[in-house]
Design a protein around this motif. Structure first.
Motif, PDB file in Angstrom:
ATOM      1  N   ILE A 130      27.576 113.481  77.234  1.00  0.00           N
ATOM      2  CA  ILE A 130      27.476 113.522  75.784  1.00  0.00           C
ATOM      3  C   ILE A 130      28.273 114.727  75.285  1.00  0.00           C
ATOM      4  O   ILE A 130      28.178 115.817  75.840  1.00  0.00           O
ATOM      5  CB  ILE A 130      26.014 113.547  75.303  1.00  0.00           C
ATOM      6  CG1 ILE A 130      25.957 113.458  73.782  1.00  0.00           C
ATOM      7  CG2 ILE A 130      25.290 114.772  75.807  1.00  0.00           C
ATOM      8  CD1 ILE A 130      24.566 113.126  73.258  1.00  0.00           C
ATOM      9  N   GLU A 131      29.119 114.489  74.267  1.00  0.00           N
ATOM     10  CA  GLU A 131      29.949 115.545  73.708  1.00  0.00           C
ATOM     11  C   GLU A 131      29.901 115.510  72.190  1.00  0.00           C
ATOM     12  O   GLU A 131      29.705 114.446  71.580  1.00  0.00           O
ATOM     13  CB  GLU A 131      31.409 115.391  74.159  1.00  0.00           C
ATOM     14  CG  GLU A 131      31.660 115.665  75.608  1.00  0.00           C
ATOM     15  CD  GLU A 131      33.147 115.652  75.931  1.00  0.00           C
ATOM     16  OE1 GLU A 131      33.863 116.539  75.425  1.00  0.00           O
ATOM     17  OE2 GLU A 131      33.573 114.749  76.672  1.00  0.00           O
ATOM     18  N   ARG A 132      30.125 116.678  71.613  1.00  0.00           N
ATOM     19  CA  ARG A 132      30.071 116.801  70.166  1.00  0.00           C
ATOM     20  C   ARG A 132      31.181 117.720  69.680  1.00  0.00           C
ATOM     21  O   ARG A 132      31.484 118.738  70.305  1.00  0.00           O
ATOM     22  CB  ARG A 132      28.714 117.384  69.777  1.00  0.00           C
ATOM     23  CG  ARG A 132      28.635 117.970  68.378  1.00  0.00           C
ATOM     24  CD  ARG A 132      27.463 118.899  68.263  1.00  0.00           C
ATOM     25  NE  ARG A 132      27.199 119.294  66.902  1.00  0.00           N
ATOM     26  CZ  ARG A 132      26.104 119.905  66.524  1.00  0.00           C
ATOM     27  NH1 ARG A 132      25.160 120.193  67.410  1.00  0.00           N
ATOM     28  NH2 ARG A 132      25.922 120.254  65.253  1.00  0.00           N
ATOM     29  N   ASN A 133      31.793 117.373  68.557  1.00  0.00           N
ATOM     30  CA  ASN A 133      32.711 118.255  67.841  1.00  0.00           C
ATOM     31  C   ASN A 133      32.176 118.404  66.426  1.00  0.00           C
ATOM     32  O   ASN A 133      31.987 117.398  65.708  1.00  0.00           O
ATOM     33  CB  ASN A 133      34.132 117.699  67.807  1.00  0.00           C
ATOM     34  CG  ASN A 133      34.849 117.906  69.143  1.00  0.00           C
ATOM     35  OD1 ASN A 133      34.708 118.955  69.755  1.00  0.00           O
ATOM     36  ND2 ASN A 133      35.593 116.910  69.574  1.00  0.00           N
ATOM     37  N   TYR A 134      31.918 119.633  66.039  1.00  0.00           N
ATOM     38  CA  TYR A 134      31.306 119.922  64.748  1.00  0.00           C
ATOM     39  C   TYR A 134      30.018 119.094  64.607  1.00  0.00           C
ATOM     40  O   TYR A 134      29.142 119.184  65.462  1.00  0.00           O
ATOM     41  CB  TYR A 134      32.311 119.734  63.620  1.00  0.00           C
ATOM     42  CG  TYR A 134      33.437 120.758  63.716  1.00  0.00           C
ATOM     43  CD1 TYR A 134      33.263 122.041  63.222  1.00  0.00           C
ATOM     44  CD2 TYR A 134      34.640 120.428  64.352  1.00  0.00           C
ATOM     45  CE1 TYR A 134      34.275 122.998  63.353  1.00  0.00           C
ATOM     46  CE2 TYR A 134      35.662 121.374  64.465  1.00  0.00           C
ATOM     47  CZ  TYR A 134      35.462 122.664  63.982  1.00  0.00           C
ATOM     48  OH  TYR A 134      36.458 123.594  64.119  1.00  0.00           O
ATOM     49  N   ASP A 135      29.890 118.281  63.583  1.00  0.00           N
ATOM     50  CA  ASP A 135      28.623 117.572  63.341  1.00  0.00           C
ATOM     51  C   ASP A 135      28.646 116.124  63.829  1.00  0.00           C
ATOM     52  O   ASP A 135      27.799 115.319  63.430  1.00  0.00           O
ATOM     53  CB  ASP A 135      28.275 117.600  61.849  1.00  0.00           C
ATOM     54  CG  ASP A 135      28.056 119.010  61.336  1.00  0.00           C
ATOM     55  OD1 ASP A 135      27.870 119.919  62.167  1.00  0.00           O
ATOM     56  OD2 ASP A 135      28.065 119.208  60.109  1.00  0.00           O
ATOM     57  N   GLU A 136      29.577 115.812  64.706  1.00  0.00           N
ATOM     58  CA  GLU A 136      29.745 114.413  65.125  1.00  0.00           C
ATOM     59  C   GLU A 136      29.705 114.293  66.649  1.00  0.00           C
ATOM     60  O   GLU A 136      30.348 115.059  67.368  1.00  0.00           O
ATOM     61  CB  GLU A 136      31.081 113.874  64.595  1.00  0.00           C
ATOM     62  CG  GLU A 136      31.358 112.434  64.977  1.00  0.00           C
ATOM     63  CD  GLU A 136      32.734 111.980  64.527  1.00  0.00           C
ATOM     64  OE1 GLU A 136      33.111 110.832  64.863  1.00  0.00           O
ATOM     65  OE2 GLU A 136      33.437 112.769  63.875  1.00  0.00           O
ATOM     66  N   ILE A 137      28.921 113.320  67.138  1.00  0.00           N
ATOM     67  CA  ILE A 137      28.940 112.979  68.557  1.00  0.00           C
ATOM     68  C   ILE A 137      30.222 112.191  68.812  1.00  0.00           C
ATOM     69  O   ILE A 137      30.419 111.098  68.290  1.00  0.00           O
ATOM     70  CB  ILE A 137      27.712 112.139  68.960  1.00  0.00           C
ATOM     71  CG1 ILE A 137      26.415 112.894  68.692  1.00  0.00           C
ATOM     72  CG2 ILE A 137      27.799 111.743  70.432  1.00  0.00           C
ATOM     73  CD1 ILE A 137      26.218 114.123  69.532  1.00  0.00           C
ATOM     74  N   THR A 138      31.105 112.758  69.611  1.00  0.00           N
ATOM     75  CA  THR A 138      32.418 112.133  69.835  1.00  0.00           C
ATOM     76  C   THR A 138      32.483 111.329  71.119  1.00  0.00           C
ATOM     77  O   THR A 138      33.395 110.526  71.314  1.00  0.00           O
ATOM     78  CB  THR A 138      33.514 113.207  69.859  1.00  0.00           C
ATOM     79  OG1 THR A 138      33.178 114.195  70.849  1.00  0.00           O
ATOM     80  CG2 THR A 138      33.640 113.867  68.497  1.00  0.00           C
ATOM     81  N   LEU A 147      22.943 107.219  69.827  1.00  0.00           N
ATOM     82  CA  LEU A 147      22.739 108.569  69.318  1.00  0.00           C
ATOM     83  C   LEU A 147      23.858 108.998  68.380  1.00  0.00           C
ATOM     84  O   LEU A 147      23.697 109.954  67.615  1.00  0.00           O
ATOM     85  CB  LEU A 147      22.643 109.558  70.485  1.00  0.00           C
ATOM     86  CG  LEU A 147      21.465 109.334  71.455  1.00  0.00           C
ATOM     87  CD1 LEU A 147      21.530 110.347  72.591  1.00  0.00           C
ATOM     88  CD2 LEU A 147      20.131 109.419  70.732  1.00  0.00           C
ATOM     89  N   LYS A 148      24.988 108.291  68.426  1.00  0.00           N
ATOM     90  CA  LYS A 148      26.103 108.626  67.546  1.00  0.00           C
ATOM     91  C   LYS A 148      25.752 108.420  66.077  1.00  0.00           C
ATOM     92  O   LYS A 148      26.412 108.967  65.185  1.00  0.00           O
ATOM     93  CB  LYS A 148      27.335 107.787  67.896  1.00  0.00           C
ATOM     94  CG  LYS A 148      27.952 108.108  69.245  1.00  0.00           C
ATOM     95  CD  LYS A 148      29.205 107.285  69.474  1.00  0.00           C
ATOM     96  CE  LYS A 148      29.864 107.628  70.798  1.00  0.00           C
ATOM     97  NZ  LYS A 148      31.105 106.845  71.022  1.00  0.00           N
ATOM     98  N   GLU A 149      24.726 107.639  65.822  1.00  0.00           N
ATOM     99  CA  GLU A 149      24.335 107.342  64.439  1.00  0.00           C
ATOM    100  C   GLU A 149      23.432 108.423  63.850  1.00  0.00           C
ATOM    101  O   GLU A 149      23.179 108.426  62.643  1.00  0.00           O
ATOM    102  CB  GLU A 149      23.603 105.985  64.380  1.00  0.00           C
ATOM    103  CG  GLU A 149      24.358 104.828  65.016  1.00  0.00           C
ATOM    104  CD  GLU A 149      25.705 104.606  64.350  1.00  0.00           C
ATOM    105  OE1 GLU A 149      25.782 104.716  63.114  1.00  0.00           O
ATOM    106  OE2 GLU A 149      26.696 104.357  65.080  1.00  0.00           O
ATOM    107  N   ILE A 150      22.971 109.337  64.666  1.00  0.00           N
ATOM    108  CA  ILE A 150      22.027 110.362  64.196  1.00  0.00           C
ATOM    109  C   ILE A 150      22.789 111.507  63.552  1.00  0.00           C
ATOM    110  O   ILE A 150      23.767 112.003  64.103  1.00  0.00           O
ATOM    111  CB  ILE A 150      21.161 110.874  65.359  1.00  0.00           C
ATOM    112  CG1 ILE A 150      20.300 109.725  65.908  1.00  0.00           C
ATOM    113  CG2 ILE A 150      20.261 112.033  64.914  1.00  0.00           C
ATOM    114  CD1 ILE A 150      19.493 110.092  67.130  1.00  0.00           C
ATOM    115  N   LYS A 151      22.332 111.936  62.389  1.00  0.00           N
ATOM    116  CA  LYS A 151      22.978 113.030  61.667  1.00  0.00           C
ATOM    117  C   LYS A 151      22.656 114.364  62.347  1.00  0.00           C
ATOM    118  O   LYS A 151      21.499 114.652  62.671  1.00  0.00           O
ATOM    119  CB  LYS A 151      22.497 113.055  60.214  1.00  0.00           C
ATOM    120  CG  LYS A 151      23.177 114.118  59.356  1.00  0.00           C
ATOM    121  CD  LYS A 151      22.639 114.097  57.942  1.00  0.00           C
ATOM    122  CE  LYS A 151      23.379 115.112  57.067  1.00  0.00           C
ATOM    123  NZ  LYS A 151      23.264 116.488  57.553  1.00  0.00           N
TER     124      LYS A 151
END
Length: 385
Positions: A130-138, A147-151
């Motif tokens: 699982i990876e994230r850039n800023y506020d988004e799961i990329t 989980l990409k849909e979760i804010k």
């Protein structure tokens, strides 16, 4: 268990610094006991060298991973960069092992907000899941795609955010990681440093009063350490709001007569033990990690090896608990040796650290004390006098 962790642009540390618990093939088996990582790391250095910041980095990681979603979205994360350097992010990583599974967590923060976050897991090799850039799961594993849909908030980890959902227990890796960091206990705040003065002895007393096993453990060690204490009992009272609280009574004897003392009247060493023996017990029972700043304050130097031995003795430390601490005691280096001692120095207000086995040459050997050469300033980590 923690294998190692690192941090960069964090308080007094500008460059990447690593704290390693790992034992490699160079470590003699009588020291490693064929373990992959040490149960102890001691940190030494002069005043204001940056020792507390090493503990603070681990405390921050634990707090951020598990509890950061409790912050308000507009709150700023409780860290500082090196002299408020905003030209580059503050970076963290931690390698750890839960049972037989290896994980790596990486984090980058700038101006109090998350730039990137990544969790990796080793199957045949270490791969991100699982990876994230800023506020988004990329990126996420297929089973975590929802989980990409979760804010995400800019000041909260994805683990802490996901933990608020009822289905979190079904996310096996994430909930396991959450449980691991839930067993990290410390007396240091991620932002402000040493918290020992704010530890409420009444909360500890309530714990002792509710668990006779942990109270018996603490009581016996205190009686061995303070020859004046005959016994300790837990009493209950109510405060001005009518709420119950617990407090200890220390029983002493003199010339055949019994006397009782309140917590405030006891020695600093006894009060220190009363508070922190509860933390030692909890960590040993859970197989967690204890991170203490100045753990030896008010304690006699002869008591320190006994405390460390609780983590080395497999009959006591059955679940592989770990203890990382700072200390002003010099002789403790000889107890720990070069594979479990980290020295911290500061030059031009920039801290840097190293484990003693990183020092080249034969100045430090396994068959002779280290403290004499440390006192002479030959290996660093001493105050300038």
């Amino acid at each position: 268990m923690i294998l190692e962790y690192g941090f960069k642009n964090f308080f007094s540390f500008k460059e990447m610094s690593t704290i390693s618990f790992r034992f490699d093939s160079n470590v003699p088996s009588f020291i490693s006991k064929d373990k992959e990582a040490s149960s102890l790391i001691g940190i030494k250095g002069g005043n204001a060298s940056g020792k507390t910041n090493i503990i603070k980095a681990l405390t921050f990681l634990s707090y951020f991973i598990n509890s950061s979603s409790n912050m308000k979205p507009e709150d700023t994360l409780p860290i500082k960069s090196f002299f408020d350097d905003k030209s580059s992010p503050s970076e963290f990583y931690i390698d750890f092992k839960i049972k037989e599974t290896y994980y790596k967590y990486e984090l980058s923060i700038s101006s109090g907000k998350v730039v990137s976050e990544k969790l990796s897991k080793k199957v045949k090799k270490m791969l991100p899941f699982i990876e994230r850039n800023y506020d988004e799961i990329t990126y996420s594993r297929k089973d975590l795609a929802h989980l990409k849909e979760i804010k995400l908030n800019s000041n909260a980890s994805f683990v802490s955010t996901f933990s608020k959902f009822k289905t979190f227990s079904e996310l096996e890796d994430l909930s396991t990681i959450y449980g691991f960091f839930d067993t990290v206990l410390s007396n240091v705040s991620p932002a402000s440093g040493l918290l020992s003065k704010n530890v409420d002895y009444r909360e500890i007393s309530q714990l002792y009063g509710q668990d006779s096993k942990i109270f018996g453990f603490a009581k016996e060690l205190i009686k061995k350490s303070d020859v004046g204490v005959l016994d300790i009992s837990i009493s209950e009272d109510t405060n001005e709001k009518g709420q119950p609280y617990f407090y200890p009574v220390f029983h002493h004897t003199h010339e055949g007569k019994n006397f009782s003392l309140k917590y405030a009247d006891e020695s600093s060493g006894t009060k220190q033990l009363y508070i922190f023996l509860a933390l030692y017990w909890l960590v040993l029972e859970q197989g967690g990690v204890l991170a203490l700043d100045e753990f030896d304050v008010h304690l006699h130097s002869l008591l320190l090896p006994g405390i460390l031995n609780m983590f080395e003795d497999e009959n006591i430390n059955k679940l592989g608990a770990q203890f990382i601490f700072t200390s002003h005691n010099t002789e403790i280096i000889d107890t720990l040796g070069k594979y479990r001692t980290v020295l911290v120095n500061k030059e031009e207000n920039e801290s840097y650290c190293y484990r003693l086995d990183e020092i080249p040459g034969s100045i430090i050997r396994n068959d002779r004390p280290i403290s004499p050469i440390y006192i002479k300033g030959k290996i660093g980590g001493v105050p300038r006098i």
